[in-house]
Design a protein around this motif. Sequence first.
Motif, PDB file in Angstrom:
ATOM      1  N   LEU A  46      18.381 -31.633  61.421  1.00  0.00           N
ATOM      2  CA  LEU A  46      17.977 -31.944  60.049  1.00  0.00           C
ATOM      3  C   LEU A  46      18.019 -33.443  59.773  1.00  0.00           C
ATOM      4  N   LEU A  56      15.518 -22.655  55.063  1.00  0.00           N
ATOM      5  CA  LEU A  56      15.519 -23.638  53.980  1.00  0.00           C
ATOM      6  C   LEU A  56      15.425 -22.937  52.633  1.00  0.00           C
ATOM      7  N   CYS A 101      11.000 -29.729  50.106  1.00  0.00           N
ATOM      8  CA  CYS A 101      11.859 -28.948  49.210  1.00  0.00           C
ATOM      9  C   CYS A 101      11.270 -28.869  47.807  1.00  0.00           C
ATOM     10  N   ILE A 154      11.619 -34.324  54.005  1.00  0.00           N
ATOM     11  CA  ILE A 154      12.319 -33.088  53.662  1.00  0.00           C
ATOM     12  C   ILE A 154      12.417 -32.935  52.146  1.00  0.00           C
ATOM     13  N   TYR A 179      21.002 -31.820  51.394  1.00  0.00           N
ATOM     14  CA  TYR A 179      20.362 -32.901  52.145  1.00  0.00           C
ATOM     15  C   TYR A 179      21.417 -33.498  53.065  1.00  0.00           C
ATOM     16  N   TYR A 200      22.203 -25.013  50.833  1.00  0.00           N
ATOM     17  CA  TYR A 200      21.442 -26.059  51.524  1.00  0.00           C
ATOM     18  C   TYR A 200      21.738 -27.395  50.869  1.00  0.00           C
ATOM     19  N   ASN A 230      12.987 -22.207  60.520  1.00  0.00           N
ATOM     20  CA  ASN A 230      13.453 -23.345  59.728  1.00  0.00           C
ATOM     21  C   ASN A 230      13.122 -23.229  58.244  1.00  0.00           C
TER      22      ASN A 230
END
Length: 335
Positions: A296, A189, A249, A245, A200, A198, A185
Amino acid sequence: MNYIIFGGSGFIGTHLIHLLNKECVKPGDKIYDLDIVMPGEEGVVPGVVEKNEGVEYIRLDVRKSINFEFSHTPDDIIFNLAAVHRTPGHPDKAYFETNIRGAENVVAFAEEHGIKKILFTSSIAPYGAAEELKKEATLPMPNTPYGISKLVAEKIHIGWVEKENDRELTIVRPGIVYGKGEHGNMTRLYKGIKGHYYFYAGRKDTVKACIYVKELVQFMKYHVIDNSFKGYDIINCTFEPAFTIEQICEAMKASTDLKGKKIPQIPGGLLIAAATVLGPIGGKKVGINPARVKKLMVSTNISGKKLARMDYKFHYTLGESFKDWFLDCNKEGLF
């Protein structure tokens, strides 16, 4: 004493062996890596080609009765890391066959040789997918073959420890485990942010419980080697509180070569539709898969309060863990 590691050629096992060799092994001690694959072969941690000095590597399938030659000592410890775990990615039968039958065979091996201490790496999957905060006492409601198989494996290990009052069992339920060699994962990412693919998925506040692999194996050492207790203990292994998340990030961007990268937010339904179309064409190369997109969008909201209240002290913050991983990869990326 013997450190007997089932599934030791994998991601977590490789880091555990490095830690044991560095901080734990004394003259006369022995590390056994018992796995269906050996370092350097397909299916193990990429880049790990050479075997570690002082480790005995034995090809072994936990789905079958376990038997190998070793000199038992009263202090022997089993680390049961063997599992079929990547999901989606395997037929349902594979999870049950390896995770359940493997647990039965490992505890039978411990029983036969009088081994009193086992650490079992479970998962947060037994909790099931839901937004609500999950603690160790939360009723498990797994909704995947992997989660079901891991919960059954936990019960098998608990059945073993409850047979005699001098046995010790640690069950760790890690969040997303990341670090060098993960190729899961967090690696996807990083690549997604760097490659501008990528996004959201519908929201930025999805909670994703996680732990750095070097932190996880340090905790294993603390709880199983540095300490002792009777009975069993189940511990969620994750940062407390778990990060969103967006926080993950931003920490990754600040700690690597991703500074300044922008991450757009796209409606979840649109992403799922795109993954459905692109998946069969070439989505596998970049991890585009409808099931992964749905994952996600759902929080893994796992409480790490029990771990935080222990005497154990974390070695890394979230940002520090990404920096350390980046350095391990010679600042060439996260892989």
